[in-house]
Design a protein around this motif. Structure first.
Motif, PDB file in Angstrom:
ATOM      1  N   ILE A   1       0.870  -1.182   0.000  1.00 42.30           N
ATOM      2  CA  ILE A   1       0.000   0.000   0.000  1.00 42.30           C
ATOM      3  C   ILE A   1       0.906   1.232   0.000  1.00 42.30           C
ATOM      4  CG2 ILE A   1      -1.830   1.247   1.211  1.00 42.30           C
ATOM      5  CD1 ILE A   1      -2.614  -1.415   2.509  1.00 42.30           C
ATOM      6  N   THR A   2       0.842   2.008  -1.057  1.00 45.82           N
ATOM      7  CA  THR A   2       1.686   3.194  -1.182  1.00 45.82           C
ATOM      8  C   THR A   2       0.806   4.451  -1.235  1.00 45.82           C
ATOM      9  OG1 THR A   2       1.715   2.922  -3.593  1.00 45.82           O
ATOM     10  CG2 THR A   2       3.528   1.952  -2.358  1.00 45.82           C
ATOM     11  N   GLN A   3       1.453   5.595  -1.016  1.00 49.24           N
ATOM     12  CA  GLN A   3       0.733   6.873  -1.028  1.00 49.24           C
ATOM     13  C   GLN A   3       1.244   7.747  -2.170  1.00 49.24           C
ATOM     14  OE1 GLN A   3       0.963   8.777   2.808  1.00 49.24           O
ATOM     15  NE2 GLN A   3      -0.447   7.324   3.748  1.00 49.24           N
ATOM     16  N   ARG A   4       0.365   8.599  -2.647  1.00 46.93           N
ATOM     17  CA  ARG A   4       0.722   9.532  -3.719  1.00 46.93           C
ATOM     18  C   ARG A   4      -0.077  10.807  -3.553  1.00 46.93           C
ATOM     19  NH1 ARG A   4      -0.803   7.006  -8.880  1.00 46.93           N
ATOM     20  NH2 ARG A   4      -2.677   8.266  -8.867  1.00 46.93           N
ATOM     21  N   GLU A   5       0.596  11.942  -3.803  1.00 51.05           N
ATOM     22  CA  GLU A   5      -0.118  13.218  -3.730  1.00 51.05           C
ATOM     23  C   GLU A   5      -1.208  13.250  -4.777  1.00 51.05           C
ATOM     24  OE1 GLU A   5       2.482  16.514  -4.064  1.00 51.05           O
ATOM     25  OE2 GLU A   5       3.475  16.159  -2.146  1.00 51.05           O
ATOM     26  N   SER A   6      -2.357  13.779  -4.376  1.00 56.29           N
ATOM     27  CA  SER A   6      -3.501  13.807  -5.286  1.00 56.29           C
ATOM     28  C   SER A   6      -4.519  14.810  -4.764  1.00 56.29           C
ATOM     29  CB  SER A   6      -4.137  12.406  -5.358  1.00 56.29           C
ATOM     30  OG  SER A   6      -5.427  12.456  -5.927  1.00 56.29           O
ATOM     31  N   PRO A   7      -5.315  15.384  -5.668  1.00 53.44           N
ATOM     32  CA  PRO A   7      -6.410  16.255  -5.209  1.00 53.44           C
ATOM     33  C   PRO A   7      -7.491  15.482  -4.463  1.00 53.44           C
ATOM     34  CG  PRO A   7      -5.896  16.644  -7.547  1.00 53.44           C
ATOM     35  CD  PRO A   7      -5.190  15.393  -7.139  1.00 53.44           C
ATOM     36  N   SER A   8      -7.488  14.154  -4.595  1.00 55.85           N
ATOM     37  CA  SER A   8      -8.494  13.344  -3.904  1.00 55.85           C
ATOM     38  C   SER A   8      -8.273  13.411  -2.398  1.00 55.85           C
ATOM     39  CB  SER A   8      -8.406  11.888  -4.369  1.00 55.85           C
ATOM     40  OG  SER A   8      -8.646  11.792  -5.751  1.00 55.85           O
ATOM     41  N   PRO A   9      -9.319  13.135  -1.620  1.00 57.33           N
ATOM     42  CA  PRO A   9      -9.177  13.183  -0.160  1.00 57.33           C
ATOM     43  C   PRO A   9      -8.105  12.223   0.341  1.00 57.33           C
ATOM     44  CG  PRO A   9     -11.491  13.090  -0.793  1.00 57.33           C
ATOM     45  CD  PRO A   9     -10.702  12.860  -2.036  1.00 57.33           C
ATOM     46  N   ARG A  10      -7.478  12.603   1.418  1.00 64.37           N
ATOM     47  CA  ARG A  10      -6.434  11.778   2.019  1.00 64.37           C
ATOM     48  C   ARG A  10      -7.012  10.396   2.371  1.00 64.37           C
ATOM     49  NH1 ARG A  10      -1.783  12.963   5.133  1.00 64.37           N
ATOM     50  NH2 ARG A  10      -2.274  15.175   4.931  1.00 64.37           N
ATOM     51  N   GLY A  11      -6.276   9.320   1.993  1.00 64.81           N
ATOM     52  CA  GLY A  11      -6.697   7.962   2.328  1.00 64.81           C
ATOM     53  C   GLY A  11      -7.575   7.299   1.288  1.00 64.81           C
ATOM     54  N   GLN A  12      -7.995   8.041   0.248  1.00 64.15           N
ATOM     55  CA  GLN A  12      -8.847   7.445  -0.785  1.00 64.15           C
ATOM     56  C   GLN A  12      -8.009   6.627  -1.760  1.00 64.15           C
ATOM     57  OE1 GLN A  12     -10.887   9.765  -4.134  1.00 64.15           O
ATOM     58  NE2 GLN A  12     -12.589   9.445  -2.712  1.00 64.15           N
ATOM     59  N   VAL A  13      -8.524   5.455  -2.158  1.00 62.06           N
ATOM     60  CA  VAL A  13      -7.799   4.581  -3.083  1.00 62.06           C
ATOM     61  C   VAL A  13      -7.828   5.179  -4.491  1.00 62.06           C
ATOM     62  CG1 VAL A  13      -7.677   2.277  -4.106  1.00 62.06           C
ATOM     63  CG2 VAL A  13      -8.341   2.540  -1.700  1.00 62.06           C
ATOM     64  N   LEU A  14      -6.632   5.297  -5.097  1.00 62.80           N
ATOM     65  CA  LEU A  14      -6.502   5.882  -6.431  1.00 62.80           C
ATOM     66  C   LEU A  14      -6.397   4.820  -7.522  1.00 62.80           C
ATOM     67  CD1 LEU A  14      -3.887   8.660  -5.568  1.00 62.80           C
ATOM     68  CD2 LEU A  14      -6.388   8.887  -5.685  1.00 62.80           C
ATOM     69  N   SER A  15      -5.771   3.673  -7.228  1.00 64.95           N
ATOM     70  CA  SER A  15      -5.597   2.612  -8.227  1.00 64.95           C
ATOM     71  C   SER A  15      -5.276   1.315  -7.511  1.00 64.95           C
ATOM     72  CB  SER A  15      -4.471   2.962  -9.205  1.00 64.95           C
ATOM     73  OG  SER A  15      -3.230   3.053  -8.523  1.00 64.95           O
ATOM     74  N   SER A  16      -5.433   0.202  -8.232  1.00 67.52           N
ATOM     75  CA  SER A  16      -5.100  -1.109  -7.672  1.00 67.52           C
ATOM     76  C   SER A  16      -4.430  -1.961  -8.735  1.00 67.52           C
ATOM     77  CB  SER A  16      -6.368  -1.816  -7.161  1.00 67.52           C
ATOM     78  OG  SER A  16      -7.200  -2.217  -8.244  1.00 67.52           O
TER      79      SER A  16
END
Length: 246
Positions: free
Chosen positions: A137-152
């Motif tokens: 599980i990695t993190q990436r800066e994004s306009p989405s809310p903190r903790g929201q899944v961006l991709s799998s």
């Protein structure tokens, strides 16, 4: 008549009698009890690793019959592949014996659930319900809310073996956030809003210089409203406080 001459005359009769007994024995042996002389036992071949159809044909060719036994999911074995047999290879069995073959149903698979847009906790629960484990599980800066899944990976809807892991990326939030303008709100309401967006809030700082502002309302803030600041920055609020009487 001499004894020798009598024996010579009896010899043909003796030969005929013995020959008759032998002929009768052979007739009984071959036509009445043939199984005692002609064996139909055959060595069982090794058919493990063949497909069930190929194994059945090989067994039938030498007089055996194939029968399906246990069928189970097996990693690394193609669907329909023979995993085991009974009787075992090299056993000697009569013709017509049924050889029970255990057959693979291939690798058990499942569909990866759609977890993009879920929170990390929701994604882990969805994977668990599908029989899958959460991988990296990695993190990436994004306009989405903190903790929201961006991709799998694998992506949602794709077939994957069981057991296996699904790795995913969650948002660490944007690098800069717009600070809400909370002037005029109560300290409690302003605190809730700022923390919800991703900021911290320092202790209320009393402001006794502002006349006319309702007690407990925010009169100023730092950083100012609508400025940008990194997530987690502490916002300091001044709150209208009646001056102390001398």
């Amino acid at each position: 008549m001499t004894l020798r001459g009598s024996a010579r005359r009896s010899l043909p009769y003796l030969v005929a009698i013995v020959s008759g007994f032998l002929l009768a024995y052979l007739i009984v042996a071959f036509f009445i009890f043939p199984a005692n002389l002609v064996t139909t036992d055959t060595k069982v071949p090794n058919v493990v690793g063949l497909t069930y159809d190929s194994a059945a044909k090989a067994l039938q060719k030498i007089g055996f019959a194939a029968q399906k036994g246990e069928q189970r999911f097996t990693a690394g074995s193609a669907s329909g592949q023979v995993l085991g047999q009974n009787p075992l290879p090299d056993a000697v069995e009569p013709s017509g014996t049924k050889i029970v073959l255990d057959v693979s149903q291939g690798q058990r698979t499942t569909q990866v659930p759609q977890i993009v847009g879920l929170t990390r906790q929701q994604a882990e629960l969805a994977l668990q319900n599908a029989g899958l484990d959460a991988g990296d599980i990695t993190q990436r800066e994004s306009p989405s809310p903190r903790g929201q899944v961006l991709s799998s990976q694998p992506v949602g809807g794709e077939k994957t073996p069981l057991p296996s892991e699904v790795s995913f990326v969650v948002s660490s939030g944007p690098s800069q956030l717009a600070v809400p303008d909370v002037i005029g709100q109560s300290y409690m309401s302003a605190t809730q809003l700022l923390m919800q967006v991703g900021f911290r809030v320092g202790p209320a700082e009393p402001d006794t210089t502002t006349s006319g502002a309702p007690e407990g309302t925010v009169t100023s803030q730092n950083p100012a409203g609508n400025e940008t600041a990194p997530p987690g920055v502490t916002v300091r609020l001044r709150v209208a406080t009646p001056p102390k009487e001398p």
